[in-house]
Design an enzyme around this catalytic site. Structure first.
Site, PDB file in Angstrom:
ATOM      1  N   GLU A 182       0.863  -1.185   0.000  1.00 40.81           N
ATOM      2  CA  GLU A 182       0.000   0.000   0.000  1.00 40.81           C
ATOM      3  C   GLU A 182       0.895   1.230   0.000  1.00 40.81           C
ATOM      4  O   GLU A 182       1.429   1.642   1.029  1.00 40.81           O
ATOM      5  CB  GLU A 182      -0.925  -0.026   1.215  1.00 40.81           C
ATOM      6  CG  GLU A 182      -1.884  -1.213   1.196  1.00 40.81           C
ATOM      7  CD  GLU A 182      -2.734  -1.314   2.457  1.00 40.81           C
ATOM      8  OE1 GLU A 182      -3.671  -0.499   2.615  1.00 40.81           O
ATOM      9  OE2 GLU A 182      -2.440  -2.201   3.284  1.00 40.81           O
ATOM     10  N   GLU A 217       5.845  -0.425   6.426  1.00 40.99           N
ATOM     11  CA  GLU A 217       4.386  -0.291   6.367  1.00 40.99           C
ATOM     12  C   GLU A 217       3.856  -0.391   4.941  1.00 40.99           C
ATOM     13  O   GLU A 217       2.710  -0.767   4.728  1.00 40.99           O
ATOM     14  CB  GLU A 217       3.952   1.043   6.980  1.00 40.99           C
ATOM     15  CG  GLU A 217       4.049   1.095   8.481  1.00 40.99           C
ATOM     16  CD  GLU A 217       3.040   0.191   9.156  1.00 40.99           C
ATOM     17  OE1 GLU A 217       1.864   0.211   8.753  1.00 40.99           O
ATOM     18  OE2 GLU A 217       3.416  -0.542  10.078  1.00 40.99           O
TER      19      GLU A 217
END
Length: 510
Positions: free
Chosen positions: A324, A333
């Site tokens: 993402e 992340e």
């Protein structure tokens, strides 16, 4: 991702005369699902995502909201979906059932049952926010009441993903406990709710966080769930671990049990390993991500449970389906994806039972470890993502492997009993499991099964229950009534009154 968060045939000695029926059964597989996050600007449409999941044989997915386009795309797909009520909605949901009624009307009822919504995650790692923690169980209760109004409370489960940071101590697993400030105000009410509604605890477990913060003390192979990793022994339960994931999972089971909640199952709502990270995020690499997710998937799909619950399969949602690119925070992340936006695999791991079987038949090897050499010391803890907690008792590396029998005893969820106690068979267990546990006790377990042979004083009554009870107690007493030696995968339990069958008296020690 979270915010930085069978039966082995036993060959007996000729001295063991007890007739034994052999059973050959393939262990039931656990389930592998995926987390489908969408904080990105380059992902395929939800409709294409559904086709990708179906092509990969993935039958379970979890999203972090109730986006209408996504819910419609999953309609009639035969993919079970876990949806979420975001953290920011919890205050309103806790304050009024009318709010959860309306939320259900807008976000669930228009899509169900065409879209197979099987669970609602109320918030995500809510305990990391003290101001919102107070709202959690109230919101869960109101939402469950709203489901009851539509007779959906049996079909759609309510839970809330919990991070390992909810534990005050996770090491050793048998000594795990929840944060004291959370126990009475949040943990116990939530566990009461889960028990009353026959739901399960959602757990976000990331061995990567423990490893990256303690790579000088945790063996990489142990963090990557490599089956050849050095065996580590919990000094209290004597359970053997070769996987940090197992230790994290069992720590939560122990923490719940230590509060009296030994009957609540766990679904691993998130786990994964990043393919890329910042300089200080040690261990983030494609090879390690493939190793961790691949090793874990093989264990789950192979029907292997944890050391504490060896006969219960894992249900796991890998994080995540895609990278993402718009997620804030460290580089990791944005790099947990199993697939690129063009739907090509980032690395090749099995996602179905058929793929696991194919890998075995083709002689494929499990990817295990790639990266820095391992430290010589044992892993210290499945620490929380941000804070390293010093262990109170070190796990001891042991060269021996874990018991191979699926019916080797798992740890009972109580301390070792003092005084006169005995072990007997569980009459409610199916005969096949009871026989298998009896086979283990009289075989590799080393129990004294001579008295239950024909012609000896404990042969009568000639019943499976009576013979198993005698054998289990013999094993229990020979092992000094240690915790974990009267369980046999749920086929036995401890009693405080001396059992007796006719003239057969059960020993209380050897």
């Amino acid at each position: 991702m979270a915010s930085a968060a069978a039966l082995v045939v036993v060959l007996f000695s000729a001295l063991v005369l007890l007739p034994i029926s052999r059973i050959s059964a393939e262990a039931a597989a656990g389930t592998i699902g995926v987390n489908y996050g969408r904080i990105a600007d380059n992902l395929p449409t939800p409709a294409k995502v559904v086709q990708l999941l179906k092509a990969q044989g993935i039958t379970k997915a979890k999203i972090f909201d109730t986006d209408s386009t996504v819910l419609l795309a999953f309609s009639n797909s035969s993919i079970s979906l876990t949806v979420a009520m975001p953290n920011e909605l919890l205050p309103a949901a806790a304050a009024s059932k009318s709010y959860t009624d309306q939320w259900l009307q807008s976000n669930i009822l228009p899509y169900y049952p065409a879209t197979q919504i099987e669970a609602i995650a109320v918030g995500n790692e809510v305990f990391t926010d003290p101001n919102n923690t107070v709202n959690l169980v109230l919101a869960m209760t109101n939402l469950h009441s709203s489901l009851q109004s539509h007779n959906l409370d049996g079909a759609i489960k309510i839970s809330s993903p919990v991070a390992l940071s909810a534990l005050a101590m996770s090491y050793p697993p048998s000594n795990a406990s929840f944060q004291p400030a959370l126990v009475s105000s949040a943990i116990i009410p939530m566990l009461d709710f889960l028990r009353q509604t026959s739901s399960y605890l959602m757990l976000n477990a990331y061995p990567f966080f423990a490893y990256t913060g303690n790579s000088d003390q945790i063996a990489l192979s142990y963090a990557l769930a490599d089956p050849t990793a050095p065996t580590v022994v919990d000094p209290a339960s004597r359970l053997r671990y070769t996987s940090l994931f197992d230790a994290q999972y069992d720590a939560v089971l122990w923490a719940m049990s230590n509060l009296g909640y030994h009957d609540i199952p766990i679904v691993v709502s998130e786990t994964g390993w990043p393919t890329k990270g910042d300089q200080n995020e040690v261990g983030a690499s494609g090879a390690n991500a493939a190793a961790y997710n691949g090793n874990l998937a093989r264990r789950v799909l192979g029907g292997v449970g944890s050391p504490l619950r060896p006969n219960e399969t894992f249900n796991v949602y890998l994080f995540a389906l895609f990278n993402e690119d718009l997620k804030p925070g460290p580089t990791t992340e944005r790099n947990y994806g199993l697939f690129y936006p063009d739907e090509e695999k980032v690395y090749d791991i099995p996602l179905t039972v058929a793929e696991v079987g194919s890998a075995v038949s083709n002689g494929s090897k499990v990817i295990v470890v790639a990266g820095a050499p391992e430290p010589a010391v044992a892993p210290i803890s499945e620490l929380t993502p941000k804070t390293a907690v010093a262990p109170t008792l070190a796990l001891t590396p042991e060269p021996s492997v874990a018991p191979t029998s699926a019916f080797a005893p798992e740890a009972v969820l109580t301390p070792t009993l003092v005084g006169q106690t005995w072990c007997v068979a569980n009459e409610n267990v199916e005969p096949e499991r009871l026989q298998a546990a009896l086979d283990y006790a009289c075989g590799p377990g080393g129990a004294d099964c001579g008295p239950i042979q024909k012609g000896y004083n404990c042969y009568d009554p000639n019943s499976l229950f009576a013979h198993a009870s005698y054998a289990f107690n013999s094993y229990y007493q020979l092992n000094a009534r240690r915790a974990g030696t009267c369980y046999f995968g749920g086929a036995a339990y401890v009693v405080t009154q001396q059992p007796r069958f006719g003239t057969c008296e059960f020993p209380s020690g050897y």
